[in-house]
Design a protein around this motif. Structure first.
Motif, PDB file in Angstrom:
ATOM      1  N   GLY A 165       0.781  -1.228   0.000  1.00 53.01           N
ATOM      2  CA  GLY A 165       0.000   0.000   0.000  1.00 53.01           C
ATOM      3  C   GLY A 165       0.815   1.281   0.000  1.00 53.01           C
ATOM      4  O   GLY A 165       2.042   1.290   0.073  1.00 53.01           O
ATOM      5  N   ASN A 179      -5.891  -1.103  -7.333  1.00 54.08           N
ATOM      6  CA  ASN A 179      -4.538  -0.597  -7.516  1.00 54.08           C
ATOM      7  C   ASN A 179      -3.810  -0.471  -6.178  1.00 54.08           C
ATOM      8  O   ASN A 179      -4.391  -0.042  -5.179  1.00 54.08           O
ATOM      9  N   LEU A 180      -2.534  -0.836  -6.172  1.00 50.29           N
ATOM     10  CA  LEU A 180      -1.678  -0.685  -4.998  1.00 50.29           C
ATOM     11  C   LEU A 180      -0.681   0.447  -5.260  1.00 50.29           C
ATOM     12  O   LEU A 180      -0.800   1.179  -6.237  1.00 50.29           O
ATOM     13  N   ASP A 181       0.292   0.633  -4.392  1.00 50.68           N
ATOM     14  CA  ASP A 181       1.291   1.676  -4.611  1.00 50.68           C
ATOM     15  C   ASP A 181       2.113   1.334  -5.852  1.00 50.68           C
ATOM     16  O   ASP A 181       2.278   0.169  -6.207  1.00 50.68           O
ATOM     17  N   GLY A 189      -4.859   1.205  -0.656  1.00 54.61           N
ATOM     18  CA  GLY A 189      -4.488   1.431  -2.043  1.00 54.61           C
ATOM     19  C   GLY A 189      -5.546   2.240  -2.756  1.00 54.61           C
ATOM     20  O   GLY A 189      -6.296   2.988  -2.144  1.00 54.61           O
TER      21      GLY A 189
END
Length: 530
Positions: free
Chosen positions: A192, A493-495, A383
């Motif tokens: 995240g 979506n994540l980091d 996220g």
């Protein structure tokens, strides 16, 4: 669906490789070289080299998104210097369907060094422009693209999937490689968003929810989606939408709101928090302020709480108050926690709190899907934005989750964006984040994201980027397309950026976009065989 040309170098394969779909990043139908390696029963690693370098892509100087009036003014300045200015629109609209603004560009260069020379020349004339590579613009391109995928069949995989914190605590950062190595993981991937420097919070602090083995260690960014993992057999992955945390403490029948857990007091990265007058909407990569709040610090934060003025109450493992101080930054009791407060919250708490008093905590987490119950084996990762929901693209969720372009009630700028990722952002007028939206959402960058199918399969994707000739990255829309073509119904979506990294059997599957090397991050997802 149009099939891509596939060249397969196969170590072992769990399914028919000729059915591998076109991942729909860049141009449709690009050639794909696919390598599939089985890590363990139910866990496959898939490496995809997609597309090729094109001589039609080049380095250029750009203004980023500007207003039409600014575009006209800048174009005239460039033309008065004897150069040709090009005017373009963003390849995607804003989240409401409108145009994002205009982009002014000048020059076409084969090398970045040549672009730097022109940038310096223009800078001497008072014209500030950034260097971009057109393969990263978001327009159709042949790339190339380096894509790493983990495919998990939850009906077969017998290992565990966990979210872990850098250095095993909230404060501090660690690379995905090191976290993977320390825990002898089969595979690992960055997770995240997190505070990357002191200006935005305690470095390493998850910028949103974090649940580790059933314990809430960081509050939610109100209104965002989150990833949930339940480590049963089989493990269960899900995306919960519109998540909010409600934390209260009760002292002598008086209830007080707790605004945060294990973060800098008074600063909320990505906002989405209660500020006393009401809930503040999420604003990605922006720091909201709250001068009246209470924050809990648990031993997972580190040895000591946040340092500063205000009230600090120490409690033991039985929730009994053992000390009250008028200065913050003391040691966190080994099996207890601290309550820190500032402003009116500190004044009110000091009036009701007494040594030996017992405090009762009330914690609830809600989502569109229902309450989220904290229990052993549960992990939660922050996220956003949501990529797919019930198989559909969720563009409307972008502005609700903090990727908005106009904030009428806030003076929002790009003041707090990640300086390491400055290539992602453009500058527009204060109050408008059209440039931020274009730079963060529409342009191609390294991305990490996760998708879940309706038949208990999970895909985790890392698209490496910002490396011309090696990998261009992906836009948020392209990440949605990638998962949709893999048959995913829920995607999240994540980091990304310099944080994007996948480790398989102790080795990196690509290179970080940071020139300094692999970035230290706040948390990661690891896959183990134990």
């Amino acid at each position: 669906m149009k099939k891509a040309l596939i060249i397969l170098l196969m170590f072992s394969c769990a399914s028919d490789p000729m059915n591998f779909p076109d991942l729909d990043i860049g141009k449709m139908g690009l050639e794909q070289k696919v390598v599939v390696k089985n890590i363990q029963d139910g866990l496959d690693f898939i490496q995809v080299n997609r597309g090729h370098f094109s001589n039609s892509d080049f380095f250029t100087l750009t203004s980023g998104i500007v207003t039409p009036a600014k575009a006209e003014e800048l174009s005239l300045k460039i033309e008065n210097l004897g150069m040709v200015a090009r005017l373009e629109y963003s390849p995607e609209p804003d989240p409401h369907g409108g145009k994002l603004g205009k982009i002014v560009r000048v020059g076409t260069f084969n090398t970045k060094e040549a672009a730097i020379k022109l940038r310096e020349k223009l800078s001497c004339k008072g014209i500030s422009m950034a260097i971009r590579h057109t393969a990263e613009d978001g327009y159709p391109t042949s790339g190339p693209f380096l894509i790493s995928l983990l495919k998990i069949d939850l009906t077969k995989y017998k290992g565990q999937v966990k979210a872990i914190l850098g250095n095993n605590q909230v404060s501090g950062k660690e690379t995905t490689s090191k976290m993977s190595r320390n825990l002898r993981a089969l595979a690992a991937v960055n997770a995240g968003f997190f505070a990357w420097e002191n200006e935005v919070g305690m470095p390493g602090d998850p910028a949103g929810i974090s649940v580790i083995d059933g314990k809430l260690l960081s509050e939610a960014i109100g209104g965002r989606s989150i990833l949930l993992i339940e480590n049963n057999l089989p493990a269960l992955f899900s995306v919960a939408h519109n998540v909010n945390t409600d934390i209260q403490i009760e002292l002598d029948s008086i209830k007080l709101r707790v605004h945060g857990i294990n973060r800098s007091v008074g600063r909320i990265l990505n906002c989405g928090n209660f500020d006393g007058s009401g809930y503040v909407i999420p604003i990605h990569d922006f720091v909201c302020r709250n001068k009246d709040e209470i924050v809990i610090f648990t031993p997972e934060y580190g040895n000591k709480g946040d340092i500063g003025e205000g009230l600090e109450i120490a409690l033991d493992s039985t929730d009994r108050i053992i000390s009250i101080k008028r200065q913050r930054g003391g040691e966190i009791p080994e099996n207890g926690y601290l309550l820190q407060a500032i402003g009116l919250s500190a004044t009110y708490l000091e009036n009701v709190a007494k040594v030996e008093m017992t405090v009762t905590k009330h914690i609830s987490i809600t989502s569109d899907e229902g309450p989220i119950l904290l229990k052993k084996g549960l992990y939660a990762v922050n996220g956003g934005p949501t990529l797919l929901r019930k198989g559909n693209h969720e563009i409307a969720d972008r502005f609700k989750e903090g990727w908005e372009t106009v904030f009428s009630d806030f003076k929002v700028s790009d003041e707090y964006v990640d300086k390491k990722d400055k290539a992602a952002f453009e500058t527009t007028e204060i109050g408008s984040r059209a440039g931020f939206y274009h730079g963060w959402v529409v342009r191609r960058h390294p991305r990490t994201a996760i998708g879940i199918t309706s038949d208990n399969k999970v895909y985790i994707a890392v698209v490496y980027g910002r490396q011309p000739g090696i990998s261009a990255g992906a836009s948020i829309t392209e990440m949605s397309n990638l998962f949709k073509n893999l048959g995913v119904t829920e995607a999240f979506n994540l980091d990304g950026g310099g944080s994007s990294m996948m480790i398989v059997n102790g080795k990196k599957t690509g290179s970080s976009s940071d020139l300094s090397g692999e970035r230290a991050i706040g948390d990661a997802l690891i896959f183990t065989d134990y």
